[in-house]
Design a protein around this motif. Structure first.
Motif, PDB file in Angstrom:
ATOM      1  N   UNK A 176       2.983  45.721  36.737  1.00  0.00           N
ATOM      2  CA  UNK A 176       2.640  44.522  37.498  1.00  0.00           C
ATOM      3  C   UNK A 176       3.315  44.634  38.855  1.00  0.00           C
ATOM      4  N   UNK A 177       2.643  44.185  39.909  1.00  0.00           N
ATOM      5  CA  UNK A 177       3.189  44.297  41.254  1.00  0.00           C
ATOM      6  C   UNK A 177       3.164  42.954  41.960  1.00  0.00           C
ATOM      7  N   UNK A 178       4.073  42.759  42.896  1.00  0.00           N
ATOM      8  CA  UNK A 178       4.004  41.551  43.707  1.00  0.00           C
ATOM      9  C   UNK A 178       2.701  41.589  44.487  1.00  0.00           C
ATOM     10  N   UNK A 179       2.123  40.427  44.674  1.00  0.00           N
ATOM     11  CA  UNK A 179       0.841  40.346  45.363  1.00  0.00           C
ATOM     12  C   UNK A 179      -0.342  40.806  44.531  1.00  0.00           C
ATOM     13  N   UNK A 180      -0.127  41.080  43.247  1.00  0.00           N
ATOM     14  CA  UNK A 180      -1.219  41.554  42.403  1.00  0.00           C
ATOM     15  C   UNK A 180      -1.759  42.908  42.806  1.00  0.00           C
ATOM     16  N   UNK A 181      -0.918  43.725  43.461  1.00  0.00           N
ATOM     17  CA  UNK A 181      -1.418  44.969  44.046  1.00  0.00           C
ATOM     18  C   UNK A 181      -1.690  46.051  43.007  1.00  0.00           C
TER      19      UNK A 181
END
Length: 383
Positions: free
Chosen positions: A335-340
């Motif tokens: 999972x990444x910040x910003x949904x990247x």
């Protein structure tokens, strides 16, 4: 057990994962090159947030990854492009990251340099751009970290020509407490930086860049060049004042640039050294002995993976970097910040896994295989 990996044509092909784990050990500081890894941030997967909301960071996992890099002798380039500055990580989150990572560096003896930008504003006057830079420079200097003056979207949008870059950077360098690293990030990493240094002509832009450095050589530790053009970097490197380092940011040509030639070499500040940290450290220690061929033998095989991760659109390379950190066991989720995590296709991610596995990059190949199998199943690949 066989994995079935999708390719760009939508077909599945059998792949046999390797079973030998990565066995590179840590070590002391390097003697022949200064090497930074630009490090990613680990998102908090349980945070109830949205892609355009404030970044939710798992601080324990994020700092643990920095300790991993330091344990191999690498420096950490913090709050840079790899940490999703301007692509999910806003200034408030970046400031907290800088403070926490700098404190961790002091506690562990790790080397750290931190990004200084203007991402708390989206535009404005030159005075407002200077003030934004000054605010961030103060945070980094107060943390005890070295400053990296990053390219500014706001300055690119506001500057009328080379003279405005000379004014802003000259002002910042005069007040910097210690020598900084100047960062030239090309538009392949951020399209908003097209025409940086006052011209879309790279020769003219290079002249302005060098003029900034020549006016304040005592305040410039080095320059980080991220243009993905080895010839241009070598040309710039040869024109730098004595004592000013060139830190390659070229994720396509880093082995040859770090190895150098009879006229010099580049140090390194690279996003690809996030997933390649242990192998990169091993290669530099070989280079420390004077064995350039041995250095290239370790690092050259990694270029195919790097070029894959950084393929167009280059700015989405962070997705592959975080995938590999998850597969390697440095974090518990993808999972990444910003949904990247959605920024790259499944075939792209599958190829990244295959190339990394082929290099023996995973400390626990069985864990990497299991996690890749779970990711494939999530996308509907059940073979």
């Amino acid at each position: 057990m066989t994995l079935h990996l999708p390719d760009a044509n939508g077909t599945l092909r059998a792949y046999e994962p390797r079973t030998e784990p990565l066995t590179v050990s840590g070590g002391s500081a390097f003697t022949s090159r200064t090497v930074f890894s630009a490090a990613h941030v680990v998102a908090d997967p349980y945070a109830d947030t949205t892609p355009d909301g404030p970044a939710a960071v798992d601080w324990d996992a994020t700092l643990a990854f920095r300790r991993h890099l330091w344990s191999h002798g690498l420096g950490v380039a913090e709050a840079m492009d790899t940490a999703q500055r301007g692509m999910g990580l806003e200034w408030a989150g970046a400031a907290e990251l800088i403070r926490r990572s700098a404190a961790e560096a002091r506690a562990t003896g790790g080397r750290i340099a931190c990004g200084v930008g203007t991402d708390q504003i989206s535009g404005g006057t030159l005075a407002e751009v200077r003030a934004a830079y000054e605010e961030q420079l103060a945070v980094v200097e107060e943390s005890g970290a070295q400053a990296i003056l990053m390219a500014s979207r706001a300055l690119a949008a506001t500057a009328r020509g080379p003279e405005d870059y000379l004014e802003v950077y000259g002002h910042l360098l005069r007040q910097a407490a210690e020598p900084v690293i100047l960062h030239w990030l090309g538009p392949m990493f951020d399209p908003a930086l097209e025409g940086y240094w006052g011209s879309p002509d790279l020769d003219a832009a290079t002249d302005t860049f060098l003029e900034v450095i020549a006016a304040h050589p005592d305040k410039v530790d080095g320059v980080k060049v991220s243009l993905l053009d080895a010839g241009r970097e070598v040309g710039l490197r040869r024109r730098l004042p004595q004592g000013v380092r060139c830190y390659t940011g070229d994720d396509f040509h880093y082995p040859e640039l770090i190895a150098g030639d009879e006229q010099g070499f580049s140090h390194a500040l690279l996003g690809i050294f996030d997933p390649l940290g242990p192998l990169a450290a091993e290669a530099v220690r070989v280079l420390d002995t004077g064995d350039t061929e041995g250095f290239r033998a370790v690092l050259d095989p990694t270029v195919e993976l790097s070029r894959h991760l950084f393929q167009t659109p280059t700015r989405y390379y962070k997705t592959g970097v975080v995938l590999l950190a998850w597969l390697a066991g440095h974090q518990s989720h993808f999972t990444m910040v910003g949904g990247l995590q959605s920024a790259r296709s499944l075939p792209h991610l599958a190829r990244a896994y295959e190339l990394a596995d082929g290099l023996g990059l995973f400390p626990d190949p069985e864990l990497a295989e299991e996690r890749m199998r779970n990711l494939l199943a999530l996308y509907g690949v059940n073979r």
